[in-house]
Scaffold this motif. Structure first.
Motif, PDB file in Angstrom:
ATOM      1  N   TYR A  68      15.766  -6.297  39.423  1.00 28.16           N
ATOM      2  CA  TYR A  68      17.079  -5.800  39.809  1.00 28.16           C
ATOM      3  C   TYR A  68      18.237  -6.614  39.241  1.00 28.16           C
ATOM      4  O   TYR A  68      19.385  -6.382  39.595  1.00 28.16           O
ATOM      5  CB  TYR A  68      17.191  -5.723  41.336  1.00 28.16           C
ATOM      6  CG  TYR A  68      16.672  -6.944  42.063  1.00 28.16           C
ATOM      7  CD1 TYR A  68      17.461  -8.073  42.229  1.00 28.16           C
ATOM      8  CD2 TYR A  68      15.376  -6.954  42.576  1.00 28.16           C
ATOM      9  CE1 TYR A  68      16.989  -9.189  42.889  1.00 28.16           C
ATOM     10  CE2 TYR A  68      14.884  -8.075  43.246  1.00 28.16           C
ATOM     11  CZ  TYR A  68      15.703  -9.193  43.390  1.00 28.16           C
ATOM     12  OH  TYR A  68      15.216 -10.298  44.039  1.00 28.16           O
ATOM     13  N   VAL A  69      17.972  -7.555  38.361  1.00 29.89           N
ATOM     14  CA  VAL A  69      19.022  -8.264  37.633  1.00 29.89           C
ATOM     15  C   VAL A  69      18.747  -8.112  36.149  1.00 29.89           C
ATOM     16  O   VAL A  69      17.748  -8.624  35.649  1.00 29.89           O
ATOM     17  CB  VAL A  69      19.103  -9.761  38.022  1.00 29.89           C
ATOM     18  CG1 VAL A  69      20.163 -10.465  37.180  1.00 29.89           C
ATOM     19  CG2 VAL A  69      19.435  -9.917  39.501  1.00 29.89           C
ATOM     20  N   ARG A  70      19.611  -7.393  35.454  1.00 22.75           N
ATOM     21  CA  ARG A  70      19.405  -7.067  34.038  1.00 22.75           C
ATOM     22  C   ARG A  70      20.619  -7.500  33.222  1.00 22.75           C
ATOM     23  O   ARG A  70      21.680  -7.819  33.757  1.00 22.75           O
ATOM     24  CB  ARG A  70      19.210  -5.556  33.867  1.00 22.75           C
ATOM     25  CG  ARG A  70      18.024  -4.980  34.629  1.00 22.75           C
ATOM     26  CD  ARG A  70      16.717  -5.259  33.945  1.00 22.75           C
ATOM     27  NE  ARG A  70      15.584  -4.654  34.637  1.00 22.75           N
ATOM     28  CZ  ARG A  70      15.146  -3.412  34.431  1.00 22.75           C
ATOM     29  NH1 ARG A  70      15.787  -2.647  33.542  1.00 22.75           N
ATOM     30  NH2 ARG A  70      14.109  -2.937  35.088  1.00 22.75           N
ATOM     31  N   HIS A  71      20.468  -7.448  31.914  1.00 23.05           N
ATOM     32  CA  HIS A  71      21.600  -7.705  31.034  1.00 23.05           C
ATOM     33  C   HIS A  71      22.523  -6.487  31.022  1.00 23.05           C
ATOM     34  O   HIS A  71      22.076  -5.341  31.139  1.00 23.05           O
ATOM     35  CB  HIS A  71      21.116  -8.011  29.616  1.00 23.05           C
ATOM     36  CG  HIS A  71      20.471  -9.361  29.485  1.00 23.05           C
ATOM     37  ND1 HIS A  71      21.169 -10.532  29.712  1.00 23.05           N
ATOM     38  CD2 HIS A  71      19.202  -9.725  29.190  1.00 23.05           C
ATOM     39  CE1 HIS A  71      20.364 -11.551  29.537  1.00 23.05           C
ATOM     40  NE2 HIS A  71      19.158 -11.104  29.238  1.00 23.05           N
ATOM     41  N   CYS A  72      23.799  -6.748  30.866  1.00 22.47           N
ATOM     42  CA  CYS A  72      24.812  -5.689  30.932  1.00 22.47           C
ATOM     43  C   CYS A  72      24.797  -4.837  29.659  1.00 22.47           C
ATOM     44  O   CYS A  72      24.460  -5.315  28.576  1.00 22.47           O
ATOM     45  CB  CYS A  72      26.202  -6.298  31.122  1.00 22.47           C
ATOM     46  SG  CYS A  72      26.311  -7.513  32.451  1.00 22.47           S
ATOM     47  N   GLU A  73      25.239  -3.591  29.812  1.00 25.02           N
ATOM     48  CA  GLU A  73      25.327  -2.693  28.659  1.00 25.02           C
ATOM     49  C   GLU A  73      26.420  -3.131  27.688  1.00 25.02           C
ATOM     50  O   GLU A  73      26.285  -2.969  26.474  1.00 25.02           O
ATOM     51  CB  GLU A  73      25.637  -1.261  29.125  1.00 25.02           C
ATOM     52  CG  GLU A  73      24.669  -0.701  30.145  1.00 25.02           C
ATOM     53  CD  GLU A  73      25.096  -0.991  31.581  1.00 25.02           C
ATOM     54  OE1 GLU A  73      24.589  -0.310  32.476  1.00 25.02           O
ATOM     55  OE2 GLU A  73      25.923  -1.894  31.799  1.00 25.02           O
ATOM     56  N   ASP A  74      27.495  -3.668  28.230  1.00 27.59           N
ATOM     57  CA  ASP A  74      28.666  -3.976  27.409  1.00 27.59           C
ATOM     58  C   ASP A  74      28.768  -5.447  27.033  1.00 27.59           C
ATOM     59  O   ASP A  74      29.562  -5.809  26.167  1.00 27.59           O
ATOM     60  CB  ASP A  74      29.948  -3.542  28.124  1.00 27.59           C
ATOM     61  CG  ASP A  74      30.049  -4.112  29.536  1.00 27.59           C
ATOM     62  OD1 ASP A  74      29.003  -4.412  30.134  1.00 27.59           O
ATOM     63  OD2 ASP A  74      31.170  -4.247  30.045  1.00 27.59           O
ATOM     64  N   VAL A  75      27.993  -6.303  27.684  1.00 20.14           N
ATOM     65  CA  VAL A  75      28.000  -7.740  27.398  1.00 20.14           C
ATOM     66  C   VAL A  75      26.540  -8.183  27.381  1.00 20.14           C
ATOM     67  O   VAL A  75      25.945  -8.414  28.433  1.00 20.14           O
ATOM     68  CB  VAL A  75      28.799  -8.537  28.456  1.00 20.14           C
ATOM     69  CG1 VAL A  75      28.878 -10.012  28.072  1.00 20.14           C
ATOM     70  CG2 VAL A  75      30.193  -7.968  28.621  1.00 20.14           C
ATOM     71  N   SER A  76      25.963  -8.307  26.213  1.00 18.77           N
ATOM     72  CA  SER A  76      24.521  -8.499  26.092  1.00 18.77           C
ATOM     73  C   SER A  76      24.029  -9.776  26.748  1.00 18.77           C
ATOM     74  O   SER A  76      22.880  -9.866  27.173  1.00 18.77           O
ATOM     75  CB  SER A  76      24.123  -8.481  24.612  1.00 18.77           C
ATOM     76  OG  SER A  76      24.771  -9.528  23.904  1.00 18.77           O
ATOM     77  N   TRP A  77      24.899 -10.782  26.848  1.00 15.74           N
ATOM     78  CA  TRP A  77      24.493 -12.048  27.446  1.00 15.74           C
ATOM     79  C   TRP A  77      24.810 -12.103  28.941  1.00 15.74           C
ATOM     80  O   TRP A  77      24.439 -13.056  29.619  1.00 15.74           O
ATOM     81  CB  TRP A  77      25.194 -13.211  26.739  1.00 15.74           C
ATOM     82  CG  TRP A  77      26.697 -13.109  26.782  1.00 15.74           C
ATOM     83  CD1 TRP A  77      27.514 -13.597  27.754  1.00 15.74           C
ATOM     84  CD2 TRP A  77      27.541 -12.451  25.838  1.00 15.74           C
ATOM     85  NE1 TRP A  77      28.825 -13.294  27.476  1.00 15.74           N
ATOM     86  CE2 TRP A  77      28.871 -12.581  26.290  1.00 15.74           C
ATOM     87  CE3 TRP A  77      27.313 -11.767  24.633  1.00 15.74           C
ATOM     88  CZ2 TRP A  77      29.960 -12.060  25.593  1.00 15.74           C
ATOM     89  CZ3 TRP A  77      28.391 -11.241  23.947  1.00 15.74           C
ATOM     90  CH2 TRP A  77      29.699 -11.388  24.426  1.00 15.74           C
ATOM     91  N   GLY A  78      25.508 -11.107  29.471  1.00 11.18           N
ATOM     92  CA  GLY A  78      25.877 -11.091  30.875  1.00 11.18           C
ATOM     93  C   GLY A  78      24.766 -10.533  31.749  1.00 11.18           C
ATOM     94  O   GLY A  78      23.735 -10.029  31.263  1.00 11.18           O
ATOM     95  N   LEU A  79      24.971 -10.598  33.065  1.00 12.90           N
ATOM     96  CA  LEU A  79      23.998 -10.098  34.029  1.00 12.90           C
ATOM     97  C   LEU A  79      24.674  -9.135  34.992  1.00 12.90           C
ATOM     98  O   LEU A  79      25.842  -9.299  35.345  1.00 12.90           O
ATOM     99  CB  LEU A  79      23.387 -11.250  34.840  1.00 12.90           C
ATOM    100  CG  LEU A  79      22.556 -12.297  34.088  1.00 12.90           C
ATOM    101  CD1 LEU A  79      22.099 -13.387  35.055  1.00 12.90           C
ATOM    102  CD2 LEU A  79      21.363 -11.666  33.386  1.00 12.90           C
ATOM    103  N   LYS A  80      23.918  -8.121  35.406  1.00 12.79           N
ATOM    104  CA  LYS A  80      24.418  -7.208  36.420  1.00 12.79           C
ATOM    105  C   LYS A  80      23.271  -6.758  37.304  1.00 12.79           C
ATOM    106  O   LYS A  80      22.098  -6.814  36.913  1.00 12.79           O
ATOM    107  CB  LYS A  80      25.117  -6.005  35.785  1.00 12.79           C
ATOM    108  CG  LYS A  80      24.203  -4.999  35.117  1.00 12.79           C
ATOM    109  CD  LYS A  80      24.990  -3.844  34.516  1.00 12.79           C
ATOM    110  CE  LYS A  80      25.781  -3.057  35.525  1.00 12.79           C
ATOM    111  NZ  LYS A  80      26.477  -1.892  34.939  1.00 12.79           N
TER     112      LYS A  80
END
Length: 579
Positions: free
Chosen positions: A560-572
């Motif tokens: 349930y914690v993945r990399h963001c679509e718009d920020v590849s190094w971010g988490l969402k």
């Protein structure tokens, strides 16, 4: 934030008095004399000399203004009949599924109980979240400003006396970023306070009281003006900084991240985007155990660090109980905490009723430009951005296609009319941008080339500030109004990396279509993609595995914690159960 609007809407906009009262001769064309005088007595234009708005607003664009009350007994909200439903949801849940409670003075904060009229939430808060919110309210009231407990705690803090352990521990949030970031950081801080049984107090000097009503009954969430610490001066290198304390090994212990049981009176947590390795150890289990015993925490952040809280083992069970639908954290907590003040709410509802309420469909388009083609052109015009917006909206069937020529469009419409009655369907498009060029061009295209199915498209933009003024109160009030207007749409297109868009999608509970950042002034292929969840992205998430004590890909640890679509190094956060 906003832009211009359709040329065919000028008469209606003038009649409804939504124009700025700037001393320009062009306004005489738009105002009806007597009505203008009456309206100007009740409205104050949102522009100020330092805003620069007077020269940037089109004289016939529907503008979003922030009204002021002209007298203590002249409540302009009272001209809005409570039995008028502006949405299809005639019966609405004014308490938002139990997030809110009765007992607040409704006239002092109209938005608290009226927001549910304008958008129906797709999610229901868990009973456990509601239970915890009620307990937090009791804690805030028992330990908040003005109470005996707060006075004693602040007295000890001021004198540096040894701490008498109590049930009242505090989290002070300093605020310094733009409005979108502010909303994200407040939600992050509140969730952390909820998880650690702390009283949340926010920086009173950053206009929070002008933007939002008090969220907790019987108390204030604003740091008192006589707070003994000058927390605004704390920096990453301050001795009080937790990361600095660890880095300098202020005290030894069983691990290099322990302060050997020493409990300072307060600790400063530097979680800004420029934070370093030792600052990021805040997200480790051992460090959380230490911080639990510190009575005062002062936190500075400009990010949505909620995803990393989901990776701390000690918080995971509690978070699962609070949010069975894991990707609803911002949605539920934002609707609980954020209630725009009456001035802002009046502007929101007035604009919605005037331009959006009667449409068959509402599409919000949030435009943030990241191009670097000269400082004076940072917001455009950029034709490739316009093409990207239209390609996304039409490819995903959010807006109808337009005929290549007027003749072709007319022929298509005539064929459709033979099989069906005339299409009277209307789509209202609400755009927000710092530039008006994009909405003007979208409206122009739909005026010059009728849609192939006969749908009428009308484009509106409440304001266009040309550049961001995060320290300007009226600018922030307009920005908040536009975030709420965006959240009232049926579909959303947002700009990747934009916290403004994150706040709007989170309030709405909608998975937006995210426009990807372009390279070399080319339209990306595809121009946009559907978001995995309604949650914001944690842009500067750490990548350190606290247990293994090494760097790792934290986007692959839990489902349930993945990399963001718009920020590849971010988490969402996403609502997934399998990797």
């Amino acid at each position: 934030m906003a832009m211009g609007t359709g040329r065919g809407e000028t008469k209606r906009a003038a009649a409804e008095g939504l124009w700025p009262a700037a001393p320009r001769a062009a306004l005489t064309v738009c105002f009806l004399g007597v009505l203008a005088v009456m309206l100007l007595q009740r409205w104050q234009a949102g522009a100020s000399p330092e805003d620069g708005r007077g020269a940037s607003l089109s004289p016939c664009a529907p503008a979003l203004l922030i009204p002021v009350f002209v007298g203590a007994h002249d409540d302009i909200q009272d001209d809005m009949s409570d039995d008028i439903s502006p949405s299809p949801y005639i019966e609405y849940d004014r308490l938002l599924g139990g997030l809110l409670i009765e007992g607040f003075d409704e006239k002092s904060c109209r938005s608290r109980y009226q927001f549910a009229r304008y958008h129906k939430s797709p999610s229901i808060p868990s009973p456990y979240l509601i239970e915890r919110l009620r307990k937090q309210e009791v804690l805030q009231k028992r330990c908040g400003p003005g109470t005996k407990a707060y006075k004693e705690a602040s007295k000890q803090l001021r004198s540096g006396q040894s701490i008498n352990m109590t049930d009242c521990n505090y989290l002070i949030l300093t605020i310094h970023a733009g409005l979108g970031n502010r909303m994200l950081e407040i939600i992050s801080a509140f969730l952390y306070a909820l998880l650690t049984n702390r009283i949340l107090l926010v920086d009173r000097y950053k206009e929070i009281g002008d933007l939002f009503c008090e969220p907790f009954p019987g108390t204030s969430w604003l740091v008192p003006s006589d707070f003994p610490l000058n927390y605004c001066e704390f920096t990453q290198s301050s001795p009080e900084s937790y990361g600095n304390m660890l880095q300098n090994k202020v005290a030894g212990g069983n691990t290099d991240r322990s302060l050997a049981g020493i409990r300072p009176h307060y600790v400063y947590l530097h979680l800004d985007g420029n934070y370093g390795f030792h600052d990021k150890l805040f997200f480790c289990e051992d460090d959380q155990q230490f911080l639990q015993g510190v009575p005062w925490l002062i936190i500075r952040t400009d990010m949505y660090f909620v995803p990393s809280l989901f990776l701390i083992p000690g918080f995971q069970d509690e978070l699962s109980r609070l949010f069975p639908e894991k990707d609803t954290v911002f949605h539920h907590l934002a609707r609980y905490l954020f209630h725009p003040t009456n001035n802002i709410w009046y502007s929101v509802t007035k604009y919605y009723r005037s331009y959006l309420a009667k449409a068959d469909k509402r599409v919000g388009i949030q435009i943030r430009i990241y191009e670097t083609k000269g400082i004076l052109q940072r917001n455009g015009p950029f034709p490739h951005i316009l093409n990207q917006i239209l390609s996304c909206a039409q490819n995903e069937k959010l807006l109808p296609e337009i005929g290549m020529t007027e003749g072709a469009a007319a022929e298509t419409q005539n064929k459709g009319a033979a099989a069906d009655t005339q299409n009277n369907r209307t789509i209202a498009v609400l755009t927000t941008s710092l530039s008006s060029w994009y909405s003007d061009q979208i409206q122009k295209k739909y005026e010059e080339h009728p849609t192939v199915d006969g749908t009428t498209v009308k484009v509106y933009q409440p304001s266009h500030e040309e550049y961001q003024r995060s320290r300007n109160k009226k600018h922030n009030m307009k920005a908040l109004a536009e975030i709420y207007l965006l959240s009232m749409n049926d579909e959303l297109i947002t700009s990747g990396f934009s916290t403004f868009g994150y706040a709007a999608q989170g309030l709405a509970g909608l998975k937006p279509w995210i426009m990807f950042r372009s390279e070399n002034h080319m339209v990306p292929d595809p121009p946009c993609g559907r978001a995995m969840s309604i949650e914001p992205c944690f842009h500067q998430a750490p990548f350190y595995d606290c247990k293994a004590k090494r760097d790792t890909d934290l986007g692959k640890v839990v489902p349930y914690v993945r990399h963001c679509e718009d920020v590849s190094w971010g988490l969402k956060i996403v609502n997934e159960t399998q990797l």
